[in-house]
Design an enzyme around this catalytic site. Structure first.
Site, short mmCIF file in Angstrom:
data_model
loop_
_atom_site.label_atom_id
_atom_site.label_comp_id
_atom_site.label_asym_id
_atom_site.label_seq_id
_atom_site.Cartn_x
_atom_site.Cartn_y
_atom_site.Cartn_z
N ASP A 335 64.79 -22.06 -20.00
CA ASP A 335 64.12 -20.99 -20.74
C ASP A 335 64.71 -20.86 -22.14
OD1 ASP A 335 66.58 -20.08 -19.58
OD2 ASP A 335 66.06 -18.11 -20.36
N GLU A 336 63.97 -20.20 -23.00
CA GLU A 336 64.43 -19.79 -24.33
C GLU A 336 65.14 -20.91 -25.09
OE1 GLU A 336 64.87 -14.99 -23.75
OE2 GLU A 336 66.58 -16.21 -23.16
N ALA A 337 64.61 -22.11 -24.98
CA ALA A 337 65.18 -23.26 -25.68
C ALA A 337 64.58 -23.34 -27.08
CB ALA A 337 64.94 -24.54 -24.90
#
Length: 534
Positions: A335-337
């Protein structure tokens, strides 16, 4: 970490609510015909079928716990005896012989992997299951049918009555999870075990441990030792952090397994990796290690996808953690890369998933995994909101229709670190306020448009620790929402409903008081009147 960047201030101590000995104000009283016995159906999660009737069984100093010859039955019997002996003061021998008393037996029947039947009457209590997990869950039901005083660690007066009748029960979903973030703030082995015991009471079967993030790496990896010794040396706010040795981790896994919870370790990649990048310069594209990080921003870190050493790192970490983890799953985050290009993200997730498969584990990832190509059998954990963009939801739905399983963790429903309301002294509010009814009153099978009900593997309640430093903080945010998530995962639609649940939930308060769980007295629930202070 599933949050927008947020400025917050840690606040002081929480109110711990003493529930022991209180009567439920506004809740339905115990059935007078049952002589004050806990009604057969007043447990959480709600059982599939309840048939009350007959006289109650009374546990006395002559009660035996009878088990079969299998090691599994003996283990559950010893666990039950350990629960009941301190408060009752009775010897409660666990024996392979004897009629009456409390009988635990494994037998063929329509119980599945985790279901059970409980029969209670004047002559005794019998719990029958096909598998040890079902027997254990039946014991948790028996535990809730006894007075809350049974949770004391010193002798109490009793009496110890179990209502007469029968319960037949089995879970709706095979994934009933809770996640504990030990990266933002580190929690000791004892604190994790305490949470495991609380999960077991409500028949959870997965403990997801978030073991790495920007602020700390929490498990020793022999082939990359600085991950723990340096990357684990701090936490949010600049505290000392900490990490689990491999022996520590094995201890947690074994403790959870004894309570029929499967540990799902998470190493978040390719983002949320600052602790790793700070520990080893070669993992950075520019070869320069950043400083350790103690804030709460997200999306700024990334493994260097083009470098081959990155995949040596991934292989070593996954290999060692897989070897320590007897469970089926390994969570790779994803996530949230925001600092990883889409092209690099897709390439990285393909290689990372292949590594997980190489070491015999099933891939779990946050739902951004569906923006790459989930491997066959992978599970995507949805953490969006009710109002998340329709295109993002459809991407998850398309993957589900193609065979990817879905675990539901909508942040504005079951993120336990979300504030209850504006006055909550801990937690965050980027997903909105999540009160107890909102957390409970939704239907997992129909939550995501376009996702087949058959693709929903279950539910999980994440608890992120940016503002949480100890067990008291964890418990204040988890209780009373955690049992509702347990019921969403266990109970069928037909036996659920807010009006009945709020009464059953209120009845748990006295037990929490005895167990030392300081909970939030949510509005709309007929809680016991607190005992007067002396």
């Amino acid at each position: 970490m599933r949050q927008h960047s947020r400025t917050f201030r840690l606040l002081g101590c929480l109110l711990l609510v003493a529930g022991a000995g209180a009567s439920v104000s506004g809740a339905a009283p115990p059935d007078p015909a049952a002589g004050g016995v806990v009604p057969l159906g007043r447990i959480v999660p709600a059982p599939a079928s309840v048939d009350p009737g007959g006289l109650p069984y009374r546990i006395t100093d002559r009660t035996r716990i009878s088990v079969g010859e299998s090691r599994e039955e003996r283990r559950v019997g010893d666990y039950l005896a350990g629960l009941l002996r301190p408060a009752t003061g009775y010897p409660l021998p666990v024996t392979a012989q004897g009629a009456g008393g409390i009988r635990l037996r494994l037998a063929k029947g329509p119980y599945g992997e985790e279901g059970y039947r409980l029969d209670s009457g004047r002559g005794g209590v019998t719990i029958t299951a096909q598998r040890p997990a079902g027997l254990f869950h039946g014991v948790q039901t028996l535990r809730q049918l006894l007075p809350a005083a049974v949770e004391h660690d010193s002798v109490q007066p009793g009496p110890w009555l179990v209502a007469g009748g029968a319960i037949e029960d089995a879970p709706r979903y095979g994934w009933r999870g809770a996640m504990l973030d030990v990266s933002r703030h580190f929690f000791s082995v004892a604190e994790v075990k305490r949470y495991v015991d609380q999960l077991a009471l409500y028949k959870f079967n997965k403990l997801h441990l978030h073991l790495s993030d920007d602020q700390g790496w929490r498990i020793a990896v022999d082939s990359w030792p600085r991950l723990a010794t340096y990357g684990g040396s701090t936490e949010v706010g600049g505290g000392p952090g900490g990490y689990y040795t491999q022996a520590d981790y094995r201890e947690i896994v074994a403790y959870a397994a004894d309570r029929h919870l499967e540990v799902v370790p998470e190493i978040d990649m390719p983002g949320h990796t600052n602790a790793a990048l700070a520990s080893y310069a070669e993992l950075n594209c520019d070869g320069v290690a950043p400083p350790l990080y103690t804030g709460t921003e997200v999306g700024f870190s990334s493994l260097c996808v083009p470098k081959e050493v990155t995949y040596d790192f991934v292989d070593d970490v996954v290999r060692e953690i897989a070897a320590l983890t007897p469970g089926r799953y390994l969570h790779i985050g994803g996530d949230e890369a925001h600092s990883t290009s889409h092209e690099h993200y897709v390439a990285f997730m393909a290689r990372a998933q292949a590594v997980v498969a190489r070491y015999g584990k099933t891939v779990v990832g946050w739902h951004q995994l569906t923006g790459a190509t989930p491997v066959r059998g992978a599970l995507a954990q949805y953490w969006g909101l009710d109002g998340t963009d329709a295109a993002e939801k459809e991407r998850v739905a398309a993957a589900a229709r193609a065979g990817t399983g879905v675990i539901l963790s909508p942040a504005d429903r079951v993120y336990l670190d979300m504030k209850y309301d504006a006055s909550t002294p801990l937690g965050l509010d980027w997903a909105g306020y999540v009160d107890v009814r909102r957390s409970y009153d939704w239907e997992p099978g129909a939550y995501l448009p376009g996702v087949p009900a058959s693709a929903v593997r279950g539910v999980e309640a994440p608890l992120w620790s940016e503002t949480l430093e100890n067990s008291s903080h964890v418990e204040f945010m988890a209780f009373p929402r955690l049992p509702g998530v347990a019921e969403l995962g266990w109970s069928s639609v037909g036996v659920r409903g807010w009006e009945g649940y709020r009464v059953r939930l209120a009845a748990q308060a006295e037990r929490w008081g005895v167990l030392g769980i300081g909970f939030y007295r949510a509005p709309g629930v007929p809680w016991p009147t607190p005992a007067p202070t002396e």
